[in-house]
Design an enzyme around this catalytic site. Structure first.
Site, mmCIF file in Angstrom:
data_model
loop_
_atom_site.group_PDB
_atom_site.id
_atom_site.type_symbol
_atom_site.label_atom_id
_atom_site.label_comp_id
_atom_site.label_asym_id
_atom_site.label_seq_id
_atom_site.Cartn_x
_atom_site.Cartn_y
_atom_site.Cartn_z
ATOM 1 N N SER A 114 2.499 -2.542 -2.049
ATOM 2 C CA SER A 114 3.946 -2.405 -2.166
ATOM 3 C C SER A 114 4.541 -3.565 -2.950
ATOM 4 O O SER A 114 5.692 -3.506 -3.367
ATOM 5 C CB SER A 114 4.578 -2.415 -0.771
ATOM 6 O OG SER A 114 3.972 -1.449 0.035
ATOM 7 N N HIS A 158 1.510 3.529 -6.408
ATOM 8 C CA HIS A 158 2.236 3.215 -5.177
ATOM 9 C C HIS A 158 2.949 4.448 -4.625
ATOM 10 O O HIS A 158 3.989 4.866 -5.138
ATOM 11 C CB HIS A 158 3.239 2.076 -5.465
ATOM 12 C CG HIS A 158 4.011 1.652 -4.259
ATOM 13 N ND1 HIS A 158 5.352 1.413 -4.278
ATOM 14 C CD2 HIS A 158 3.608 1.440 -2.978
ATOM 15 C CE1 HIS A 158 5.745 1.073 -3.062
ATOM 16 N NE2 HIS A 158 4.709 1.082 -2.265
ATOM 17 N N GLU A 184 5.235 5.261 -7.784
ATOM 18 C CA GLU A 184 5.402 4.237 -8.823
ATOM 19 C C GLU A 184 4.026 3.944 -9.428
ATOM 20 O O GLU A 184 3.087 3.650 -8.688
ATOM 21 C CB GLU A 184 5.990 2.952 -8.226
ATOM 22 C CG GLU A 184 7.438 3.122 -7.792
ATOM 23 C CD GLU A 184 7.998 1.887 -7.089
ATOM 24 O OE1 GLU A 184 9.151 1.555 -7.323
ATOM 25 O OE2 GLU A 184 7.270 1.260 -6.295
ATOM 26 N N ASN A 188 10.845 -1.105 -3.496
ATOM 27 C CA ASN A 188 10.881 -2.139 -2.451
ATOM 28 C C ASN A 188 11.755 -3.329 -2.810
ATOM 29 O O ASN A 188 12.274 -4.010 -1.930
ATOM 30 C CB ASN A 188 9.470 -2.586 -2.099
ATOM 31 C CG ASN A 188 8.810 -1.558 -1.203
ATOM 32 O OD1 ASN A 188 9.443 -1.023 -0.297
ATOM 33 N ND2 ASN A 188 7.568 -1.229 -1.475
HETATM 34 P P1 NAD Z 1 -2.071 0.354 8.048
HETATM 35 O O1 NAD Z 1 -2.105 -0.917 8.791
HETATM 36 O O2 NAD Z 1 -1.518 1.593 8.702
HETATM 37 O O3 NAD Z 1 -3.565 0.743 7.544
HETATM 38 C C1 NAD Z 1 -4.451 -0.154 6.922
HETATM 39 C C2 NAD Z 1 -5.875 0.315 7.219
HETATM 40 O O4 NAD Z 1 -6.793 -0.476 6.437
HETATM 41 C C3 NAD Z 1 -6.288 0.129 8.692
HETATM 42 O O5 NAD Z 1 -6.786 1.361 9.190
HETATM 43 C C4 NAD Z 1 -7.389 -0.932 8.639
HETATM 44 O O6 NAD Z 1 -8.402 -0.746 9.624
HETATM 45 C C5 NAD Z 1 -7.939 -0.718 7.235
HETATM 46 N N1 NAD Z 1 -8.658 -1.865 6.674
HETATM 47 C C6 NAD Z 1 -8.450 -3.190 6.869
HETATM 48 N N2 NAD Z 1 -9.329 -3.908 6.130
HETATM 49 C C7 NAD Z 1 -10.097 -3.011 5.461
HETATM 50 C C8 NAD Z 1 -11.179 -3.137 4.548
HETATM 51 N N3 NAD Z 1 -11.623 -4.327 4.158
HETATM 52 N N4 NAD Z 1 -11.765 -2.011 4.077
HETATM 53 C C9 NAD Z 1 -11.326 -0.783 4.476
HETATM 54 N N5 NAD Z 1 -10.295 -0.608 5.329
HETATM 55 C C10 NAD Z 1 -9.692 -1.715 5.810
HETATM 56 O O7 NAD Z 1 -1.290 0.043 6.684
HETATM 57 P P2 NAD Z 1 -0.454 1.080 5.766
HETATM 58 O O8 NAD Z 1 0.943 1.166 6.264
HETATM 59 O O9 NAD Z 1 -1.271 2.316 5.570
HETATM 60 O O10 NAD Z 1 -0.381 0.229 4.409
HETATM 61 C C11 NAD Z 1 -1.489 0.151 3.533
HETATM 62 C C12 NAD Z 1 -1.004 -0.292 2.163
HETATM 63 O O11 NAD Z 1 -0.029 0.648 1.680
HETATM 64 C C13 NAD Z 1 -0.303 -1.660 2.146
HETATM 65 O O12 NAD Z 1 -0.636 -2.307 0.936
HETATM 66 C C14 NAD Z 1 1.159 -1.302 2.184
HETATM 67 O O13 NAD Z 1 1.981 -2.278 1.612
HETATM 68 C C15 NAD Z 1 1.145 -0.039 1.327
HETATM 69 N N6 NAD Z 1 2.294 0.858 1.562
HETATM 70 C C16 NAD Z 1 2.750 1.050 2.832
HETATM 71 C C17 NAD Z 1 3.835 1.893 3.025
HETATM 72 C C18 NAD Z 1 4.349 2.145 4.406
HETATM 73 O O14 NAD Z 1 5.452 2.722 4.529
HETATM 74 N N7 NAD Z 1 3.639 1.764 5.444
HETATM 75 C C19 NAD Z 1 4.452 2.541 1.945
HETATM 76 C C20 NAD Z 1 3.927 2.345 0.660
HETATM 77 C C21 NAD Z 1 2.839 1.496 0.483
#
Ligand code: NAD
Length: 294
Positions: free
Chosen positions: A122, A143, A155, A193
């Protein structure tokens, strides 16, 4: 590489974003290798994708045979090694620069040299992930918005070294998913964001100042600014840890105090109140929390 050469997509991280990305890629007909470090996260992801496609069938958005096909195309796994089979990888691990750089360094070693590596970050610099991978010209930001199956915008972020061919492939991939791509430069927070997170942060300051209750702040923005959901409810949906991480990156990388995270947000994250995924944030949720801890 052309879009028709893409047969298999690797998704790294099976949290709320990774599982949504896996679902939409499989719905578009791609084979998906879904990697996470914990078995619980993988099980939870497959369960939630199953629930989502069942709901889509009930709504008539998907035929029952299509729902089965989506699930059959997704292979959960614990190791990155099998991503050697993928032509495109989309990383969605937590918003932590060091963690993402480590993943990109590994992907750079494991994946075929032609494989395009992308991040769903993000706010973190695509250039820094490109350097970590050793193939910066084949690294791009893709993104997605949350929830992935619902939100149309994606994005597509061009790092300083991202090649024209990589950018074109990313744009074609996004269009094949039926989504709307917007190209932007590799600046902290990109477009959405950079605008959205300061608004959420300000809503948290308003709550901390006692301006109004959380429900009233959200209602004011829904009824008064025509937002579909209030900023605090939205923060709970995004994940308060993710909101804090994005805010920190905006603050550090743009160097402007207007992005400084609200202390109340930090306190909630320290308490483990991460929003919907932990069962409690600005609101309390009945639903069983998702297992995301590594
Ligand atoms: P989340 O915490 O729900 O999920 C992350 C997952 O990654 C977890 O299941 C964790 O076990 C796993 N993980 C950790 N280390 C790892 C590794 N080395 N290899 C494989 N898996 C691993 O997080 P999320 O909300 O899904 O966010 C993930 C990404 O997406 C972030 O970069 C976030 O900024 C981006 N994002 C989030 C949103 C949102 O609304 N939550 C929106 C757009 C983008």
């Amino acid at each position: 590489m052309k879009i028709d050469d893409v047969k298999t997509i690797g998704v790294v991280g099976a949290g709320q974003m990774g599982r949504g990305i896996a679902q939409v890629c499989a719905a578009a007909g791609w084979r998906v290798l879904l990697v996470d470090v914990t078995e619980e996260a993988l099980k939870d992801a497959i369960k939630k994708i199953g629930q989502a496609v069942t709901k889509a069938v009930e709504k008539g958005a998907l035929r029952p045979d299509q729902a089965g096909a989506v699930l059959a195309l997704i292979r959960p796994m614990r190791s990155l090694e099998q991503l050697v089979e993928a032509q495109v990888v989309i990383e969605a691990v937590p918003e932590d620069r060091v963690m993402k750089q480590e993943v990109f360094a590994k992907l750079g070693r494991i994946c075929d040299p032609a494989t395009i590596l992308s991040s769903n970050t993000s706010s973190i610099s695509i250039a820094s992930l490109g350097v970590a991978s050793g193939r910066a010209d084949r690294v791009v930001g893709i993104h997605f918005m949350n929830p992935v199956p619902v939100m149309r915008l994606v994005e597509v972020v061009r790092g300083v070294e991202t090649s024209e061919r990589t950018l074109t492939l990313a744009l074609e991939l996004v269009r094949r998913l039926g989504k709307t791509p917007v190209v932007c430069k590799d600046f902290p927070g990109f477009i959405v964001n950079r605008v959205l997170i300061p608004m959420i942060n300000e809503a948290i300051f308003a709550l901390e100042d006692g301006v109004a209750l959380a429900e009233s702040i959200d209602l004011a923005m829904v009824e008064g600014a025509n937002h579909p959901v209030g900023p605090l409810a939205l923060a709970d949906r995004i994940g308060l840890d993710t909101v804090l991480a994005i805010c920190e990156v905006l603050y550090q990388d743009l160097g402007d105090p207007k992005f400084c995270p609200c202390p109340l947000l930090r306190k909630y994250v320290e308490a483990g109140w991460l929003g919907r995924k932990s069962g409690r944030g600005f609101y309390i949720y009945d639903e069983q929390p998702a297992l995301n801890a590594s």
